[in-house]
Design an enzyme around this catalytic site. Structure first.
Site, mmCIF file in Angstrom:
data_model
loop_
_atom_site.group_PDB
_atom_site.id
_atom_site.type_symbol
_atom_site.label_atom_id
_atom_site.label_comp_id
_atom_site.label_asym_id
_atom_site.label_seq_id
_atom_site.Cartn_x
_atom_site.Cartn_y
_atom_site.Cartn_z
ATOM 1 N N CYS A 138 0.855 -1.100 0.113
ATOM 2 C CA CYS A 138 0.164 -0.134 0.052
ATOM 3 C C CYS A 138 0.804 1.214 0.015
ATOM 4 O O CYS A 138 1.767 1.392 0.927
ATOM 5 C CB CYS A 138 -0.907 0.164 1.212
ATOM 6 S SG CYS A 138 -1.897 1.351 1.416
ATOM 7 N N ARG B 34 -7.525 -12.575 11.379
ATOM 8 C CA ARG B 34 -6.691 -11.933 10.398
ATOM 9 C C ARG B 34 -7.590 -11.346 9.400
ATOM 10 O O ARG B 34 -7.885 -12.112 8.348
ATOM 11 C CB ARG B 34 -5.700 -12.918 9.863
ATOM 12 C CG ARG B 34 -4.665 -12.330 8.778
ATOM 13 C CD ARG B 34 -3.798 -13.144 8.190
ATOM 14 N NE ARG B 34 -2.801 -12.562 7.612
ATOM 15 C CZ ARG B 34 -1.670 -12.270 8.326
ATOM 16 N NH1 ARG B 34 -1.163 -12.445 9.385
ATOM 17 N NH2 ARG B 34 -0.447 -11.713 7.531
ATOM 18 N N ARG C 293 -8.395 -9.228 6.118
ATOM 19 C CA ARG C 293 -7.763 -8.487 4.869
ATOM 20 C C ARG C 293 -9.001 -8.247 3.692
ATOM 21 O O ARG C 293 -9.988 -8.546 3.839
ATOM 22 C CB ARG C 293 -6.728 -9.616 4.139
ATOM 23 C CG ARG C 293 -5.359 -9.822 5.128
ATOM 24 C CD ARG C 293 -4.581 -8.550 5.058
ATOM 25 N NE ARG C 293 -3.320 -8.839 5.740
ATOM 26 C CZ ARG C 293 -3.173 -8.633 7.065
ATOM 27 N NH1 ARG C 293 -4.165 -8.179 7.755
ATOM 28 N NH2 ARG C 293 -1.874 -8.761 7.693
#
Length: 309
Positions: free
Chosen positions: A76, A159, A161
């Site tokens: 990113c 997690r 994403r």
């Protein structure tokens, strides 16, 4: 696209090949991979018997083999605001996403999957994500995205994403019928994977007293064979033994240790026979930078379903 076709895909920003594992099928073939980190290249090579190409910026998109699918977990980065605006592709120039966009523009694969951290949505006050979506749309891709938690895909780790899937409109007769998998609540917890009497992963008594347990605030997260919990998101800096983000095991010579290699594989969904020909520090970095393989596998199933229609 049909069920008799051998689907070709390229693996960009490949890391150690987690996304490749998720997309590998008897009817699929990886025809190109790219990863600039030399240690990740070693791990990729020993597991897939090919060394990824290095810096993706050093290859002309024309020289990348034709493919049906592009997959990648891209870093990113903020986009440049300098210079004359020449469309959304121009606005991403200087970023690694720009290279993805160039390849999509040049090779026009049927579909793609991109993965990133959920913070991509709010990065630079939402401007980054907005430009990404508009760029992909301008390249004639029908795009949709979803934030998924690996904990809902039978992994013992929380997690989240974000995943972006696109289909090239040039190959579509109508709007594509694609839905992300959503996962479900499950009873897969870390206690099922915790190993006993492990040596070599211990955290010193001094570090425990002076740092990890300097406050009685419930941190860090400590697990053992009785812990029916999902561990915290595994990060690439795990080797630094950070009390706020780390999960450690009640075991070993000093009573507390780092997660073992097998435990790390389990929380990310890597097969037990996956090998790490690198130092433990590099292993932790590579695992933390990788993807939750079962999530990728289920998304891949949905993409392949569309491609076989």
């Amino acid at each position: 696209m049909n069920s008799n076709k051998q689907f070709k895909f390229v693996d960009l920003f490949a890391g150690i090949g987690g996304m490749r594992l998720g997309f590998s099928r008897p009817f699929s073939q990886c025809v190109f991979s790219s990863e600039w980190d030399k240690y990740a290249q070693k791990t990729y090579q020993i597991n897939f018997r090919e060394k990824p190409f290095g810096d993706i910026n050093q290859i002309d998109p024309q020289h990348i083999p034709d493919h049906d699918l592009l997959i990648g977990g891209f870093p990113c980065q903020p986009f440049s605001t300098i210079g004359k605006r020449e469309g959304f592709l121009h606005e991403t120039q200087g970023s690694l996403f720009y290279k993805i966009a160039q390849i999509l523009q040049t090779k026009k694969p049927f579909s793609f999957l991109l993965e990133n951290v959920p913070g991509l949505v709010t990065h630079d006050k939402g401007k980054t994500f907005d430009i990404i979506l508009k760029t992909l749309d301008s390249l004639n891709y029908d795009v949709r995205y979803s934030i998924l938690d690996a904990a809902l895909f039978k992994l013992p780790q929380v997690r989240e994403r974000i995943y972006l899937v696109g289909f090239c409109r040039e190959y579509l007769n109508e709007r594509v019928d694609f839905m992300f998998p959503v996962g479900q609540q499950n009873d897969v917890y870390i206690n099922q994977f915790v190993e006993r009497n492990m040596e070599g992963y211990s955290i010193s008594q001094h570090l425990q007293k002076s740092y990890l347990f300097k406050k009685n605030d419930g941190r860090p997260q400590i697990v053992d064979q009785n812990s029916k919990v999902k561990v915290k998101t595994f990060v690439s800096t795990y080797y630094k033994i950070q009390r706020l983000t780390g999960t450690f095991v009640r075991d070993g010579e000093t009573g507390l240790r780092l997660l073992s290699e097998n435990e790390c594989k389990a929380i990310m969904g890597f097969p037990k026979d996956f090998r790490f020909p690198v130092s433990r520090t590099q292993m932790y970095r590579q695992i933390g930078n990788s993807v939750a393989v079962p999530v990728i596998h289920q998304i891949a199933d949905r993409i392949y379903d569309v491609m076989q229609q």
